[in-house]
Each structure stands twice: as C-alpha cells, then as structure tokens.
Design a protein around this motif. Structure first.
Motif, PDB file in Angstrom:
ATOM      1  N   CYS A   1       1.571  -1.462   0.297  1.00 30.08           N
ATOM      2  CA  CYS A   1      -0.224  -0.242  -0.367  1.00 30.08           C
ATOM      3  C   CYS A   1       0.536   1.315  -0.326  1.00 30.08           C
ATOM      4  N   VAL A   2       0.424   2.043  -0.959  1.00 33.80           N
ATOM      5  CA  VAL A   2       0.993   3.176  -1.038  1.00 33.80           C
ATOM      6  C   VAL A   2       0.586   4.542  -1.210  1.00 33.80           C
ATOM      7  N   SER A   3      -0.698   4.091  -0.463  1.00 34.18           N
ATOM      8  CA  SER A   3      -1.688   5.829   0.388  1.00 34.18           C
ATOM      9  C   SER A   3      -3.142   5.043  -0.021  1.00 34.18           C
ATOM     10  N   GLY A   4      -4.055   6.046   0.552  1.00 35.90           N
ATOM     11  CA  GLY A   4      -4.985   5.912   0.759  1.00 35.90           C
ATOM     12  C   GLY A   4      -5.734   6.156   1.639  1.00 35.90           C
ATOM     13  N   GLY A   5      -7.489   6.433   2.125  1.00 36.28           N
ATOM     14  CA  GLY A   5      -8.046   6.503   2.908  1.00 36.28           C
ATOM     15  C   GLY A   5      -9.693   6.211   2.845  1.00 36.28           C
TER      16      GLY A   5
END
Length: 197
Positions: free
Chosen positions: A103-107
């Motif tokens: 996972c490199v990003s998210g929300g």
C-alpha cells in the motif's frame, strides 16, 4: 459477482474510522445495518461506484500501480427519483512487489453520492458531497448523514470489520484480475494474507 457479495456483506455490518470505539459498536452497527433502508440495482450500479472511487477519489492520493476501493458503509436513500448513496468509501493504491501488494496511499472518504441515469439509461455519479476533515468533521457528518448519522456513527468504529471488508475487496480484485499475489501490506506493518473467496 464477488463485488456484489462484498456489498451485501457491507450491508450487514458497517464500519469506518472517524469515531471513538465503545463496547457495543459491533452490535450497534449490525442493528443499524438491519434498520437502514437500501436498494440493490445490481452489478452495473456497483461498477459505476467502484469506477468513480478509482478515477475521482483514488487519483487524489499518491499513485500506485493499482487502486482498489472498499465500501465499508452504505445506505441508499431515494428522493424524487434521485438515488443518494450515503457511505464511508475507502480507496487504497498499491504497488505489486513479488507476491505482495504494498500500500502506497489511501484513506476513507465518507459522504453522499448523487447517482442518476443519463440519457442512455446508464448510471453515473453526478456529485459527491464529502464530510469535512478536521474541525468541521462532526458537524458536516451530521448534516450530510442526517437521520442516518447515528447508524453511520455506530458503524464508523469497528476497525476489525473494516479490515475484513478491505481484505475481501482485495481478494475480489486479485481473483478478477488473476494477480499472482498472496499478501497485502501497509507501510511499517507486517504483511497480511489475502483471504480466499
């Protein structure tokens, strides 16, 4: 079809992260899910929502090789032939590293989508009103979710369930795209096995 199962699972029990946890949150979330109204327009509508999350929300985060949405809360409200989808929508961007999705990003992106049919009879997301970050979070969530705020609030604290929904979304994506991965991993955390669906 697995996406449909994921949405059905999400309709049984909701979750998110913005609110505090209490001892009865799982029971409250399940009760809220049973009481919340909903409609099911099938796979075409679900695909439109997934595509919107990937294209319009996932693109706001640091890019990865793939973007996988996860809807962990959803209540549908129909008013005057308009479909409003209140929910806590998550997106995660990943890079593939061997047998692991990193996972490199998210929300999360709680809010209200207005979904209408266009002149061709196809569903499209016309607008998305999101809950504010920071100081205005609680007030905007109460305004957007209205009478469904208590259900959203109760559902918005079950971290275990949220991770189950996320893992199921990953498993669905991996199977649909025939990816040769077995694990997913957040930065600084141990890798987790992707469940078999």
């Amino acid at each position: 079809m697995k996406t449909m199962k994921l949405w059905m699972l999400a309709a049984i029990l909701f979750c998110g992260v913005a609110c505090t946890t209490t001892g009865n949150d799982s029971a409250n979330a399940e009760k809220a899910a049973q009481e919340a109204p909903g409609i099911d327009e099938g796979e075409p509508l679900l695909s439109v929502i997934d595509n919107y999350l990937v294209d319009s929300i996932g693109s706001r985060y640091a890019p990865g090789e793939i973007c996988i949405p996860a809807v962990v809360y959803r209540t549908d409200v129909v008013k005057n032939d308009s479909l409003f989808m209140l929910g806590d929508y998550w997106v995660f961007n990943y890079n593939v590293a061997g047998d692991t999705l990193k996972c490199v990003s998210g929300g999360n992106n709680p809010g209200k989508m207005l979904v209408l049919k266009n002149e061709k009879g196809e569903y499209q997301v016309v607008s998305f009103e999101q809950v504010e970050d920071g100081h205005g979070n609680l007030e905007s969530a109460k305004r957007i979710f209205g009478e469904y705020f208590d259900a959203f609030h109760a559902a918005n604290s079950d971290e275990t369930y949220r991770e189950e929904v996320r893992a199921a979304a990953i498993a669905d994506y991996v199977k649909a795209h025939k990816l040769a991965v077995k694990y997913y991993q957040d930065y600084g955390w141990p890798a987790k096995e992707i469940p078999a669906l």
